[in-house]
Every structure is written in structure tokens, then in C-alpha cells.
Design an enzyme around this catalytic site. Structure first.
Site, mmCIF file in Angstrom:
data_model
loop_
_atom_site.group_PDB
_atom_site.id
_atom_site.type_symbol
_atom_site.label_atom_id
_atom_site.label_comp_id
_atom_site.label_asym_id
_atom_site.label_seq_id
_atom_site.Cartn_x
_atom_site.Cartn_y
_atom_site.Cartn_z
ATOM 1 N N TYR A 138 0.793 -1.099 -0.107
ATOM 2 C CA TYR A 138 0.073 0.231 -0.075
ATOM 3 C C TYR A 138 0.979 1.179 0.167
ATOM 4 O O TYR A 138 0.418 2.217 -0.536
ATOM 5 C CB TYR A 138 -0.987 -0.018 1.262
ATOM 6 C CG TYR A 138 -2.163 -0.694 1.010
ATOM 7 C CD1 TYR A 138 -2.342 -1.935 0.640
ATOM 8 C CD2 TYR A 138 -3.498 0.169 1.110
ATOM 9 C CE1 TYR A 138 -3.552 -2.661 0.653
ATOM 10 C CE2 TYR A 138 -4.710 -0.358 1.149
ATOM 11 C CZ TYR A 138 -4.853 -1.801 0.793
ATOM 12 O OH TYR A 138 -5.905 -2.606 0.565
ATOM 13 N N LYS A 189 2.716 -15.261 2.748
ATOM 14 C CA LYS A 189 2.926 -16.209 1.441
ATOM 15 C C LYS A 189 4.337 -16.483 1.405
ATOM 16 O O LYS A 189 5.254 -15.947 0.385
ATOM 17 C CB LYS A 189 2.513 -15.133 0.139
ATOM 18 C CG LYS A 189 2.381 -15.798 -1.144
ATOM 19 C CD LYS A 189 1.202 -17.031 -1.326
ATOM 20 C CE LYS A 189 1.380 -17.626 -2.511
ATOM 21 N NZ LYS A 189 0.403 -18.705 -2.888
ATOM 22 N N ASP A 221 -3.564 -17.927 0.472
ATOM 23 C CA ASP A 221 -4.615 -18.746 -0.551
ATOM 24 C C ASP A 221 -5.130 -19.456 0.501
ATOM 25 O O ASP A 221 -6.435 -19.852 0.420
ATOM 26 C CB ASP A 221 -3.735 -19.316 -1.611
ATOM 27 C CG ASP A 221 -2.651 -19.818 -1.521
ATOM 28 O OD1 ASP A 221 -1.862 -20.096 -0.280
ATOM 29 O OD2 ASP A 221 -2.277 -20.864 -2.449
ATOM 30 N N ASP A 245 -6.851 -6.659 4.015
ATOM 31 C CA ASP A 245 -7.784 -6.172 3.209
ATOM 32 C C ASP A 245 -8.661 -7.114 2.557
ATOM 33 O O ASP A 245 -9.801 -7.168 2.786
ATOM 34 C CB ASP A 245 -7.222 -5.114 2.355
ATOM 35 C CG ASP A 245 -8.361 -4.471 1.642
ATOM 36 O OD1 ASP A 245 -9.135 -3.957 2.053
ATOM 37 O OD2 ASP A 245 -7.879 -4.530 0.028
ATOM 38 N N ASP A 249 -12.386 -8.840 4.145
ATOM 39 C CA ASP A 249 -13.761 -8.512 3.587
ATOM 40 C C ASP A 249 -14.324 -10.180 3.618
ATOM 41 O O ASP A 249 -15.794 -10.132 3.631
ATOM 42 C CB ASP A 249 -13.566 -8.113 1.992
ATOM 43 C CG ASP A 249 -13.821 -6.618 1.935
ATOM 44 O OD1 ASP A 249 -13.626 -5.839 2.957
ATOM 45 O OD2 ASP A 249 -14.445 -6.055 0.900
HETATM 46 C C1 IPM Z 1 -10.447 -0.962 3.544
HETATM 47 C C2 IPM Z 1 -10.430 -0.403 2.313
HETATM 48 C C3 IPM Z 1 -9.455 0.713 2.062
HETATM 49 C C4 IPM Z 1 -8.293 0.144 1.932
HETATM 50 C C5 IPM Z 1 -9.788 1.366 0.654
HETATM 51 C C6 IPM Z 1 -10.971 2.198 0.868
HETATM 52 C C7 IPM Z 1 -8.390 2.335 0.544
HETATM 53 O O1 IPM Z 1 -10.820 -1.332 1.476
HETATM 54 O O2 IPM Z 1 -10.310 -0.110 4.619
HETATM 55 O O3 IPM Z 1 -10.427 -2.179 3.829
HETATM 56 O O4 IPM Z 1 -7.797 -0.822 1.012
HETATM 57 O O5 IPM Z 1 -7.482 -0.216 3.211
HETATM 58 MG MG MG Z 2 -11.027 -3.270 2.223
#
Ligand code: IPM
Ligand code: MG
Length: 354
Positions: A138, A189, A221, A245, A249
Site C-alpha cells: 500500500y 505467502k 491462499d 484487506d 472482507d
Molecule cells: C478498507 C478499504 C480501504 C483499504 C480502501 C478504501 C483504501 O478497502 O479499509 O479495507 O484498502 O484499506
Molecule cells: Mg477493504
């Protein structure tokens, strides 16, 4: 408690209003708050041409904690990258040194039917993902675009971790595990990446300091697969910025609704930024249908992690559990036999449950 309030874009202002309503309701019982708002994300761009305006960063620096709504929207998608709302978020994380991102994936028993996975796979799920937030690909340099010798366009980024960055996030992972079921899974990884080889060496070394914690390592993975195969094997997961990240999710959706999950991003002193993990949902903004519970639960995390006031955290969390038990739902978690409420009405229900 001095709190900067950055409501942001889309549904941000609506859900933030509900969290503030809940915090103010606790004022009757002695909670003393100083809340100050500032524009952030697309709203920052609209007001000052910058997703993280100077006034906003100053306010955030001076506050003990920052409450964030959500940022982004189609209106801003065509802007050059530095002006994009997401950049505001990345910059505030970096500027405030918020390297430790705690993302719980907790399934409320009442919502077991909302998960896309079978009830027996997810019921009782309670995972904490500890994601590094200010390093990795990042922020790694060099990054950019160039034209190679053959005249073809290239894009490149750099995955990078210094040992000290790994140590401090992995320490948070171990400390978090100690307060929970004492299991830590480090995700990397290592079979491919140099960064991950260093990561695993550092984690293994630190593990010796924590014999009480059962430490394991997993390739990213495989971790993605295990999260949907048998997520209850996990207690605390610790990983880098990009893997975290993606995995957070996936983990969030196991619980049925991304609208339920809070997060904390902490610096080394416990100062933190608190936000729901969902986005700004521009498609439903302004319609009074968004779920405010993730933001309300983020304020509970703030009480716990920045202010060390577990009693307020527990009261907020108990009130949320209560409204779910009473059968109140916003549209995203609605099922037949429950009662659908709007954003404001859900905020009112939590206040009543307090
Ligand atoms: C998160 C989001 C952010 C990230 C984006 C919006 C920059 O996806 O907080 O997980 O990738 O960290
Ligand atoms: Mg995110």
C-alpha cells in the site's frame, strides 16, 4: 473524551448521526464527550479541494479518538488519484500512525440465517483479524508507471516490511490472542515472497515470548479457503496490509451482513480511528435504510480500546444485542418474521435498549 467526528460521504452522515445519538444518550449516565465534526473524503474535497483537509487532520491530531463514517462515491470516481476520497483514508492512517487494524468478524446468533454459509459452519463464529495498516505494498516505494525498453506501458508497486513494523503488529496479534482463546494464526505467502519470509521468521521468534499462545502459520491462499471451509478454526489472525484487506472482507461476509461490523485502527498509544468496515453505499444514501449498527458498535470499540472504559462498551454492545433479540432489523439483515426499521428508527431502538 475528545472525539473528532468525520462523517464522510454516502450513508456516512446518516449512520454517524445514530452513533452520536447513542453516545449522547449515555451522557445522561455521566459519559462526558466533546464532539467536533470536520469534512473528510468526498466531503473534504467538496469543502476544501482535498479529501483530508488541513483542518480535518488538525482536529484528528488533537482529538483522543476519531469516529469515521464512510468515504467515496461515483461523483468522485473520475478525480485524479490524490483527490480521491480513499486517499484521505490512507493518508489519515499514515499521518496518525494507525498501524494496528482490528476487524472482528462476530456472528450474532439471531443473524445466523443471514450468512451465505450453512448455519453449522458459522454459528458461534468469533474471529479477530489484526491487519497491519500503514505499510506493505500500500505504501511501498518505488511505485509508479513507466514505459519499458520495448515501448510498453508498465505499472509497478513494492511490497515492503521493515522488521520493526512486523514486530509491532505481531505483538498486537499476540496480545489480542492472550485476551481471547489464545490462538494466533499468522498469514503470509512465505513460499513465494521475500517480505513474507522475513515476516514468518519474525513471528516465529516472537512466538517464543508467548508460550501460552498456540501459534500457527498459513499461506494466504489457504487462509482464504479455510475461512469459507471451516472458519471456526480461527481465533485471532494477524497479517499484512493487503492480505488483511482481502481476508477481512471475506471474513465479514461470513457473518451475514457487512453492515454489522465495526473496526478499530490504533496507534502505539491506544489513540484510534473507529469506523464501520462497510463502504459509503451511495446507492442507498439519504433513504434512511442503511444499517447504523456497525457505526454504533465502532463507538463501543472506541470506549474499549482508546478510553479503556469497558463498562460503556458493554452497555452499547448489550443494547445492540437486545434490539436484535427484540426482532428489529434494518433492510440488509431483514428476514420474514422480524420487524424492519429505518436507519433513524434503529438508532432510536438502540437508545431505548440502553
Ligand atoms: C478498507 C478499504 C480501504 C483499504 C480502501 C478504501 C483504501 O478497502 O479499509 O479495507 O484498502 O484499506
Ligand atoms: Mg477493504
Amino acid at each position: 473524551m475528545k472525539i473528532a467526528v468525520l462523517a464522510g460521504d454516502g450513508i456516512g452522515p446518516e449512520i454517524m448521526a445514530q452513533a452520536l445519538k447513542v453516545l449522547r444518550a449515555l451522557g445522561k449516565d455521566g459519559l462526558k464527550l466533546e464532539l467536533e465534526e470536520a469534512p473528510f473524503g468526498g466531503a473534504g474535497y467538496d469543502a476544501h479541494g482535498d479529501p483530508l483537509p488541513d483542518v480535518t487532520l488538525k482536529l484528528a491530531r488533537e482529538a483522543e479518538a476519531v469516529m469515521c463514517g464512510s468515504v467515496g462515491g461515483p461523483k468522485y470516481d473520475a478525480l485524479p488519484r490524490p483527490q480521491r476520497p480513499e486517499q484521505g483514508l490512507l493518508r489519515i492512517r499514515k499521518a496518525l500512525g494507525l498501524f494496528a487494524n482490528l476487524r472482528p468478524a462476530l456472528l450474532y446468533p439471531e443473524l445466523v440465517g443471514a450468512s451465505t454459509l450453512k448455519p453449522e459452519v458459522v454459528s458461534g463464529l468469533d474471529i479477530m483479524i489484526v491487519r497491519e495498516l500503514t505499510g506493505d505494498i500500500y505504501f511501498g516505494e518505488p511505485r509508479g508507471r513507466r514505459t519499458n525498453a520495448a515501448g510498453e506501458r508498465e505499472g509497478y508497486d513494492t511490497m515492503h516490511y521493515a522488521e520493526s513494523e512486523i514486530v509491532r503488529i505481531v505483538e498486537v496479534g499476540f496480545q489480542t490472542a492472550l485476551k481471547r482463546n489464545k490462538k494466533l494464526c499468522s498469514v503470509d505467502k512465505e513460499n513465494v515472497l521475500e517480505t513474507s519470509r522475513l515476516w514468518r521468521e519474525v513471528v516465529t521468534g516472537l512466538g517464543k515470548k508467548y508460550p501460552q499462545v498456540e501459534l500457527s502459520h498459513m499461506y494466504v491462499d489457504n487462509a482464504a479457503m479455510q475461512l469459507v471451509r471451516n472458519p471456526k478454526q480461527f481465533d485471532v489472525m494477524v497479517t499484512g496490509n493487503m492480505f488483511g484487506d482481502i481476508l477481512s472482507d471475506a471474513a465479514s461476509m461470513l457473518t451475514g451482513s457487512i453492515g454489522m461490523l465495526p473496526s478499530a485502527s490504533l496507534d502505539a498509544t491506544g489513540k484510534g480511528l473507529y469506523e464501520p468496515i462497510h463502504g459509503s453505499a451511495p446507492d442507498i444514501a439519504g433513504k434512511n435504510i442503511a444499517n447504523p449498527l456497525a457505526t454504533i458498535l465502532s463507538s463501543a470499540m472506541m470506549m474499549r480500546y482508546t478510553f479503556n472504559q469497558d463498562k460503556w462498551a458493554q452497555r452499547i454492545e448489550a443494547a445492540v444485542k437486545r434490539v436484535l433479540a427484540q426482532g428489529y432489523r434494518t433492510a440488509d439483515i431483514y428476514e420474514a418474521g422480524t420487524q424492519k426499521l429505518g436507519t433513524q428508527e434503529m438508532g432510536d431502538a438502540v437508545v431505548a435498549a440502553l
